[in-house]
Design a protein around this motif. Structure first.
Motif, PDB file in Angstrom:
ATOM      1  N   GLY A 161       0.818  -1.211   0.000  1.00 24.69           N
ATOM      2  CA  GLY A 161       0.000   0.000   0.000  1.00 24.69           C
ATOM      3  C   GLY A 161       0.847   1.255   0.000  1.00 24.69           C
ATOM      4  N   MET A 162       1.980   1.210  -0.761  1.00 26.39           N
ATOM      5  CA  MET A 162       2.937   2.327  -0.785  1.00 26.39           C
ATOM      6  C   MET A 162       3.190   2.792  -2.211  1.00 26.39           C
ATOM      7  N   VAL A 163       3.558   4.079  -2.331  1.00 26.45           N
ATOM      8  CA  VAL A 163       4.119   4.600  -3.576  1.00 26.45           C
ATOM      9  C   VAL A 163       5.435   5.283  -3.220  1.00 26.45           C
ATOM     10  N   TYR A 164       6.429   5.155  -4.118  1.00 28.81           N
ATOM     11  CA  TYR A 164       7.727   5.770  -3.804  1.00 28.81           C
ATOM     12  C   TYR A 164       8.512   6.050  -5.076  1.00 28.81           C
ATOM     13  N   THR A 165       9.494   6.949  -4.948  1.00 29.75           N
ATOM     14  CA  THR A 165      10.404   7.273  -6.043  1.00 29.75           C
ATOM     15  C   THR A 165      11.701   7.830  -5.469  1.00 29.75           C
ATOM     16  N   ASP A 166      12.786   7.672  -6.225  1.00 29.17           N
ATOM     17  CA  ASP A 166      14.066   8.299  -5.873  1.00 29.17           C
ATOM     18  C   ASP A 166      14.313   9.538  -6.720  1.00 29.17           C
ATOM     19  N   THR A 170       7.955  17.382  -7.214  1.00 24.67           N
ATOM     20  CA  THR A 170       7.427  18.720  -6.963  1.00 24.67           C
ATOM     21  C   THR A 170       5.982  18.570  -6.509  1.00 24.67           C
ATOM     22  N   ILE A 171       5.680  19.116  -5.322  1.00 24.55           N
ATOM     23  CA  ILE A 171       4.332  19.026  -4.768  1.00 24.55           C
ATOM     24  C   ILE A 171       3.734  20.426  -4.718  1.00 24.55           C
ATOM     25  N   THR A 172       2.573  20.563  -5.316  1.00 22.25           N
ATOM     26  CA  THR A 172       1.903  21.860  -5.354  1.00 22.25           C
ATOM     27  C   THR A 172       0.521  21.731  -4.724  1.00 22.25           C
ATOM     28  N   ASP A 173       0.221  22.646  -3.802  1.00 18.67           N
ATOM     29  CA  ASP A 173      -1.132  22.697  -3.239  1.00 18.67           C
ATOM     30  C   ASP A 173      -1.531  24.156  -3.049  1.00 18.67           C
ATOM     31  N   THR A 174      -2.621  24.391  -2.362  1.00 17.82           N
ATOM     32  CA  THR A 174      -3.134  25.759  -2.210  1.00 17.82           C
ATOM     33  C   THR A 174      -2.217  26.642  -1.373  1.00 17.82           C
ATOM     34  N   LEU A 175      -1.346  26.024  -0.580  1.00 18.80           N
ATOM     35  CA  LEU A 175      -0.459  26.800   0.288  1.00 18.80           C
ATOM     36  C   LEU A 175       0.870  27.151  -0.363  1.00 18.80           C
ATOM     37  N   GLY A 176       1.274  26.413  -1.402  1.00 15.17           N
ATOM     38  CA  GLY A 176       2.555  26.706  -2.036  1.00 15.17           C
ATOM     39  C   GLY A 176       3.130  25.500  -2.760  1.00 15.17           C
ATOM     40  N   THR A 177       4.477  25.512  -2.903  1.00  7.92           N
ATOM     41  CA  THR A 177       5.175  24.466  -3.664  1.00  7.92           C
ATOM     42  C   THR A 177       6.310  23.883  -2.834  1.00  7.92           C
ATOM     43  N   THR A 178       6.443  22.577  -2.846  1.00  9.84           N
ATOM     44  CA  THR A 178       7.525  21.888  -2.140  1.00  9.84           C
ATOM     45  C   THR A 178       8.280  21.025  -3.136  1.00  9.84           C
ATOM     46  N   ARG A 179       9.616  21.074  -3.045  1.00 12.05           N
ATOM     47  CA  ARG A 179      10.463  20.233  -3.908  1.00 12.05           C
ATOM     48  C   ARG A 179      11.354  19.368  -3.036  1.00 12.05           C
ATOM     49  N   ALA A 180      11.647  18.172  -3.509  1.00 13.14           N
ATOM     50  CA  ALA A 180      12.496  17.259  -2.745  1.00 13.14           C
ATOM     51  C   ALA A 180      13.095  16.227  -3.686  1.00 13.14           C
ATOM     52  N   LYS A 181      14.073  15.504  -3.157  1.00 12.69           N
ATOM     53  CA  LYS A 181      14.693  14.404  -3.908  1.00 12.69           C
ATOM     54  C   LYS A 181      14.193  13.109  -3.299  1.00 12.69           C
ATOM     55  N   GLY A 182      13.276  12.455  -3.984  1.00 13.75           N
ATOM     56  CA  GLY A 182      12.730  11.186  -3.511  1.00 13.75           C
ATOM     57  C   GLY A 182      11.621  11.366  -2.483  1.00 13.75           C
ATOM     58  N   MET A 183      10.733  10.378  -2.442  1.00 10.22           N
ATOM     59  CA  MET A 183       9.642  10.420  -1.462  1.00 10.22           C
ATOM     60  C   MET A 183       9.039   9.036  -1.292  1.00 10.22           C
ATOM     61  N   LYS A 184       8.319   8.859  -0.186  1.00  6.77           N
ATOM     62  CA  LYS A 184       7.523   7.661   0.077  1.00  6.77           C
ATOM     63  C   LYS A 184       6.161   8.113   0.574  1.00  6.77           C
TER      64      LYS A 184
END
Length: 206
Positions: A161-166, A170-184
């Protein structure tokens, strides 16, 4: 004697004509066969060409056009709804390759599904792993808040029940933008964990 001579003459004539009759029969058979082959050439070649084009260059063991796949959990609730305009099945490795896959992932909370889209996808059926590649986009909604994640590759582990990447995300929502290297992310718990190089830009609420 005269009757015997006539009979002998007829026998010789019959023997003399047999090779000609055989040749004539063979010629007729060849002409008939050639005619039948000529008559049946066009449709089979055309059908073969159409079938080969539909099958594709990768020559899969099987394929589905406009495929729709739904997976349920133990309680009978929808877990995944998956669609693709073309899915190619390969027996070696129990692999399925998909064009423009789209998936809806339902969590245990009963809220709206996570929606995944990509240019290409590969499903490893033995491990229940879906690899997405090319302009991967994930949309998730919590209440009135919608967030969109963009990356170049993403793996869905259906068993965990997971999604992931290395790759960078880039995550965008009503509050702003977040960038990162990899996520789970854990779908049922609706938890998102960013791996490294996290930076964000947010709008100040007035």
């Amino acid at each position: 004697m005269e009757e015997s001579a006539k009979s002998s003459l007829l026998s010789r004539l019959a023997l003399a004509n047999r090779p000609r009759l055989r040749m004539l029969g063979l010629a007729i058979t060849i002409v008939a066969t050639a005619f039948l082959l000529w008559q049946s050439d066009e449709p089979p070649l055309s059908s073969y060409s159409d079938a080969r084009q539909l099958r594709g260059e990768t020559e899969p063991d099987g394929f589905v056009i406009n495929g729709n796949y739904t997976s349920y959990d133990e309680s009978g609730q929808r877990k995944i709804v998956f669609t693709s305009p073309r899915i190619e099945q390969f027996e070696e490795g129990n692999l399925a390759a998909m064009e423009s896959p789209s998936a809806e992932l339902f969590g245990a909370t009963g809220e709206g599904p996570w929606i995944l889209n990509a240019e290409n996808g590969t499903l490893h059926q033995n491990d229940d792993l879906l690899n997405l590649a090319g302009n991967v986009r994930v949309v998730r909604t919590i209440g009135d808040r919608e967030a969109t994640l963009n990356t170049e590759s993403l793996t869905l582990d259906n068993k965990q029940g997971m999604v992931y990447t290395d790759d960078p995300v880039t995550i965008t929502d009503t509050l702003g933008t977040t960038r990162a290297k990899g996520m789970k992310a854990w779908i049922n718990e609706r938890i998102l964990e960013l791996n490294s190089q996290v930076e964000g830009r947010y709008e100040t609420v007035k």
